[in-house]
Design an enzyme around this catalytic site. Structure first.
Site, mmCIF file in Angstrom:
data_model
loop_
_atom_site.group_PDB
_atom_site.id
_atom_site.type_symbol
_atom_site.label_atom_id
_atom_site.label_comp_id
_atom_site.label_asym_id
_atom_site.label_seq_id
_atom_site.Cartn_x
_atom_site.Cartn_y
_atom_site.Cartn_z
ATOM 1 N N CYS A 76 -6.939 7.066 3.797
ATOM 2 C CA CYS A 76 -6.381 7.486 5.078
ATOM 3 C C CYS A 76 -6.945 8.855 5.470
ATOM 4 O O CYS A 76 -6.730 9.842 4.770
ATOM 5 C CB CYS A 76 -4.860 7.556 5.017
ATOM 6 N N GLN A 92 0.838 -1.204 0.000
ATOM 7 C CA GLN A 92 0.000 0.000 0.000
ATOM 8 C C GLN A 92 0.876 1.258 0.000
ATOM 9 O O GLN A 92 1.654 1.470 0.920
ATOM 10 C CB GLN A 92 -0.872 -0.035 1.256
#
Length: 88
Positions: free
Chosen positions: A68, A37
């Site tokens: 995020c 990621q």
């Protein structure tokens, strides 16, 4: 089958430094399949980081972190901030 995701890795530092690559990315033989990621500011940055990872043969997939919500990440234009300008 379980899938293992890496922690979010900053693409810019991953590209710029072998030391950063050694610190940010660690794995073991049980981490399979592994999806790495990345957080990236641009498509080029993401592509370059993904290419480095692919060359190392350590991954079953590459993910661009677009979720995020941490304040520092949004302020830096990564993570969920990317959803504000999907065309970039």
């Amino acid at each position: 089958t379980d899938i293992v995701y890496s922690p979010m890795i900053m693409a810019d530092s991953f590209i710029a430094s072998q030391r950063a690559r050694n610190i940010e990315f660690t794995t073991n033989t049980h981490d399979t399949p592994l999806v790495v990621q990345f957080a990236a500011h641009t498509d080029v940055e993401f592509g370059d980081a993904a290419e480095l990872m692919k060359r190392g043969g350590h991954t079953g997939g590459i993910d661009l972190n677009c979720g995020c919500p941490q304040k520092w990440a949004v302020q830096d234009g990564i993570g969920s901030a990317l959803l504000r300008k999907p065309e970039t």
